[in-house]
Design a protein around this motif. Structure first.
Motif, PDB file in Angstrom:
ATOM      1  N   ASN A  21      75.615  87.253  51.933  1.00  0.00           N
ATOM      2  CA  ASN A  21      74.442  88.132  51.906  1.00  0.00           C
ATOM      3  C   ASN A  21      73.743  88.150  50.549  1.00  0.00           C
ATOM      4  O   ASN A  21      72.961  89.050  50.252  1.00  0.00           O
ATOM      5  CB  ASN A  21      74.837  89.562  52.289  1.00  0.00           C
ATOM      6  CG  ASN A  21      75.749  90.222  51.263  1.00  0.00           C
ATOM      7  OD1 ASN A  21      76.328  89.549  50.412  1.00  0.00           O
ATOM      8  ND2 ASN A  21      75.901  91.534  51.341  1.00  0.00           N
ATOM      9  N   ILE A  22      74.020  87.147  49.701  1.00  0.00           N
ATOM     10  CA  ILE A  22      73.346  87.056  48.414  1.00  0.00           C
ATOM     11  C   ILE A  22      71.867  86.742  48.642  1.00  0.00           C
ATOM     12  O   ILE A  22      71.518  85.820  49.376  1.00  0.00           O
ATOM     13  CB  ILE A  22      73.982  85.968  47.518  1.00  0.00           C
ATOM     14  CG1 ILE A  22      75.414  86.356  47.150  1.00  0.00           C
ATOM     15  CG2 ILE A  22      73.150  85.748  46.261  1.00  0.00           C
ATOM     16  CD1 ILE A  22      75.520  87.587  46.280  1.00  0.00           C
ATOM     17  N   GLN A  23      70.988  87.530  48.011  1.00  0.00           N
ATOM     18  CA  GLN A  23      69.561  87.316  48.146  1.00  0.00           C
ATOM     19  C   GLN A  23      69.133  86.053  47.409  1.00  0.00           C
ATOM     20  O   GLN A  23      69.481  85.851  46.247  1.00  0.00           O
ATOM     21  CB  GLN A  23      68.797  88.514  47.586  1.00  0.00           C
ATOM     22  CG  GLN A  23      67.301  88.439  47.801  1.00  0.00           C
ATOM     23  CD  GLN A  23      66.582  89.591  47.145  1.00  0.00           C
ATOM     24  OE1 GLN A  23      67.201  90.416  46.484  1.00  0.00           O
ATOM     25  NE2 GLN A  23      65.278  89.654  47.322  1.00  0.00           N
ATOM     26  N   THR A  24      68.396  85.172  48.073  1.00  0.00           N
ATOM     27  CA  THR A  24      67.951  83.919  47.472  1.00  0.00           C
ATOM     28  C   THR A  24      66.451  83.738  47.669  1.00  0.00           C
ATOM     29  O   THR A  24      65.853  84.291  48.587  1.00  0.00           O
ATOM     30  CB  THR A  24      68.680  82.718  48.085  1.00  0.00           C
ATOM     31  OG1 THR A  24      68.376  82.648  49.488  1.00  0.00           O
ATOM     32  CG2 THR A  24      70.184  82.835  47.908  1.00  0.00           C
ATOM     33  N   THR A  25      65.845  82.955  46.785  1.00  0.00           N
ATOM     34  CA  THR A  25      64.431  82.611  46.892  1.00  0.00           C
ATOM     35  C   THR A  25      64.255  81.154  46.500  1.00  0.00           C
ATOM     36  O   THR A  25      64.999  80.620  45.682  1.00  0.00           O
ATOM     37  CB  THR A  25      63.559  83.460  45.944  1.00  0.00           C
ATOM     38  OG1 THR A  25      63.947  83.206  44.590  1.00  0.00           O
ATOM     39  CG2 THR A  25      63.690  84.941  46.247  1.00  0.00           C
ATOM     40  N   GLY A  26      63.259  80.498  47.084  1.00  0.00           N
ATOM     41  CA  GLY A  26      62.873  79.167  46.634  1.00  0.00           C
ATOM     42  C   GLY A  26      63.930  78.109  46.821  1.00  0.00           C
ATOM     43  O   GLY A  26      64.680  78.107  47.801  1.00  0.00           O
ATOM     44  N   GLY A  27      64.004  77.187  45.848  1.00  0.00           N
ATOM     45  CA  GLY A  27      64.868  76.031  45.970  1.00  0.00           C
ATOM     46  C   GLY A  27      66.072  76.091  45.054  1.00  0.00           C
ATOM     47  O   GLY A  27      66.660  77.155  44.835  1.00  0.00           O
ATOM     48  N   SER A  28      66.445  74.935  44.489  1.00  0.00           N
ATOM     49  CA  SER A  28      67.623  74.829  43.629  1.00  0.00           C
ATOM     50  C   SER A  28      67.409  73.683  42.650  1.00  0.00           C
ATOM     51  O   SER A  28      66.436  72.931  42.755  1.00  0.00           O
ATOM     52  CB  SER A  28      68.884  74.590  44.469  1.00  0.00           C
ATOM     53  OG  SER A  28      68.742  73.435  45.280  1.00  0.00           O
ATOM     54  N   LEU A  29      68.320  73.546  41.696  1.00  0.00           N
ATOM     55  CA  LEU A  29      68.285  72.438  40.739  1.00  0.00           C
ATOM     56  C   LEU A  29      69.449  71.505  41.014  1.00  0.00           C
ATOM     57  O   LEU A  29      70.599  71.938  41.053  1.00  0.00           O
ATOM     58  CB  LEU A  29      68.352  72.954  39.299  1.00  0.00           C
ATOM     59  CG  LEU A  29      68.266  71.864  38.225  1.00  0.00           C
ATOM     60  CD1 LEU A  29      66.864  71.264  38.197  1.00  0.00           C
ATOM     61  CD2 LEU A  29      68.624  72.412  36.852  1.00  0.00           C
ATOM     62  N   TYR A  30      69.130  70.228  41.197  1.00  0.00           N
ATOM     63  CA  TYR A  30      70.147  69.220  41.483  1.00  0.00           C
ATOM     64  C   TYR A  30      70.221  68.238  40.314  1.00  0.00           C
ATOM     65  O   TYR A  30      69.192  67.699  39.879  1.00  0.00           O
ATOM     66  CB  TYR A  30      69.792  68.457  42.766  1.00  0.00           C
ATOM     67  CG  TYR A  30      70.684  67.282  43.071  1.00  0.00           C
ATOM     68  CD1 TYR A  30      71.957  67.474  43.597  1.00  0.00           C
ATOM     69  CD2 TYR A  30      70.250  65.978  42.851  1.00  0.00           C
ATOM     70  CE1 TYR A  30      72.780  66.393  43.895  1.00  0.00           C
ATOM     71  CE2 TYR A  30      71.058  64.884  43.143  1.00  0.00           C
ATOM     72  CZ  TYR A  30      72.319  65.105  43.670  1.00  0.00           C
ATOM     73  OH  TYR A  30      73.131  64.032  43.962  1.00  0.00           O
ATOM     74  N   GLN A  31      71.431  68.031  39.792  1.00  0.00           N
ATOM     75  CA  GLN A  31      71.629  67.084  38.697  1.00  0.00           C
ATOM     76  C   GLN A  31      72.611  65.995  39.109  1.00  0.00           C
ATOM     77  O   GLN A  31      73.615  66.270  39.767  1.00  0.00           O
ATOM     78  CB  GLN A  31      72.138  67.801  37.448  1.00  0.00           C
ATOM     79  CG  GLN A  31      71.118  68.727  36.829  1.00  0.00           C
ATOM     80  CD  GLN A  31      71.539  69.253  35.470  1.00  0.00           C
ATOM     81  OE1 GLN A  31      72.718  69.403  35.183  1.00  0.00           O
ATOM     82  NE2 GLN A  31      70.563  69.543  34.624  1.00  0.00           N
TER      83      GLN A  31
END
Length: 335
Positions: free
Chosen positions: A84-94
């Motif tokens: 149930n963690i609130q998230t927005t948008g995307g992510s960073l992939y390395q």
């Protein structure tokens, strides 16, 4: 006058319900990587999309390119999800995929802080180690020993170096078999209670750093949750005092170094092939294979509640809808 008062009252009641979930008064850094719908190199992307406590644009440094080497730090429009963690948008992939060139292969992306924090600082993030199959052909080491992924608050001028005075949350510790995690209070000292996490699984990392900005040093603690352990912790109150009980992994590290978080520093996210430290000899970089990590929902705050942001229960939305419906009905009667 009565209509205005009623509107204000409804707004206050609504905020009092939503506030704990959506507003953190002492959240001073937030990055949810909300940068639109297309994948792109994060280098040069201006901080925005609801980010807090960061300024300017991301800057990326890499190791030796060409000859098949890959060092990429990429914005991914798909974010990480976790309970149930609130998230927005995307992510960073390395991603770092070296060849045998005896050169240092790494990727570091950093954005400047525009805030100052002292005392006890909490930090959380979602992270997933997607691959960890580096092999050291020359020295014959355990293939999983040769990589590192971490998020640091450190001096911008020392963005590649290994100097003292930084806080570090490591999703993949160097010189450790498998995927071991840990939190560092500067580069000194050792981590106790380290444990392994699985590839391709999203985890919640929560860190706490004491005496930030103060002389004499302090302690770094990290707690790592998968969805099952996190849900159990939340179902039993989500208390800070119970984190050692419910977390999959609990680590600690102390140092006499002084660490800081200020507007002269950067939030640095890194993935690299080296196994011991950045200044080790060329043989320690004689690797092939790949190490890659994804990061999302990075938060720094002054309390645990600041960095654990959850989606409200459906009952809360129902209550809000009821309040607004009654307010609208009263307003119509008064017209």
């Amino acid at each position: 006058m009565k209509t205005t008062l009623l509107k204000k009252t409804s707004a206050i009641i609504t905020f009092s319900i939503l506030g704990p979930a959506f507003a953190n008064a002492n959240l001073f850094v937030y990055e949810g990587f909300n940068y639109g719908g297309s994948s792109m190199d994060i280098n040069g992307v201006s901080v925005g999309g609801g980010a807090l406590g960061l300024s300017g644009a991301y800057s990326t440094s890499t190791g030796t390119s060409g000859n098949g080497n890959v060092q990429a730090s990429t914005y991914n429009p798909t974010g990480l999800e976790f309970s149930n963690i609130q998230t927005t948008g995307g992510s960073l992939y390395q991603n770092v995929s070296p060849t045998i060139l005896q050169d240092k292969e790494y990727v570091y992306s950093h954005a400047s802080f525009d805030t100052v924090a002292t005392g006890t600082v909490y930090q959380s993030m979602l992270a997933r180690v997607d691959s960890n199959n580096l092999a050291n052909a020359t020295l014959g080491k355990d293939p999983s020993n040769s990589g590192i992924s971490d998020l640091r608050a450190q001096d911008t001028s020392d963005i590649i170096g290994n100097g003292n005075g930084y806080m570090s949350a490591q999703t993949k510790r160097p010189n450790q078999g498998g995927v071991k995690v840990g939190a560092y209070y500067s580069a000194n000292g050792s981590i106790s209670g380290s444990g392994s996490i699985n590839l391709s699984e999203v985890y919640l990392f929560v860190s706490r750093y004491t005496n930030v900005g103060g002389a004499g040093g302090g302690e770094a603690n990290m707690w790592v949750f998968n969805e099952t352990s996190y849900d159990s912790w939340q179902a039993n109150g989500g208390l800070e005092s119970d984190m050692n009980t419910y977390a999959l992994i609990s680590t600690s590290n102390s140092s006499t170094d002084t660490i800081t978080l200020s507007d002269s520093q950067s939030m640095r996210i890194a993935t690299a092939e080296f196994s011991v430290d950045f200044n080790s000899g060329a043989d320690n970089y004689d690797n092939t294979g790949e190490i890659s990590t994804s990061y999302d929902e990075i938060r720094f705050g002054s309390s645990l509640g600041d960095v654990i942001s959850t989606i409200p229960e459906p009952s809360q939305y129902s209550l809000i809808a009821g309040i607004l419906f009654m307010s609208l009905a009263v307003l119509r009667r008064r017209k």
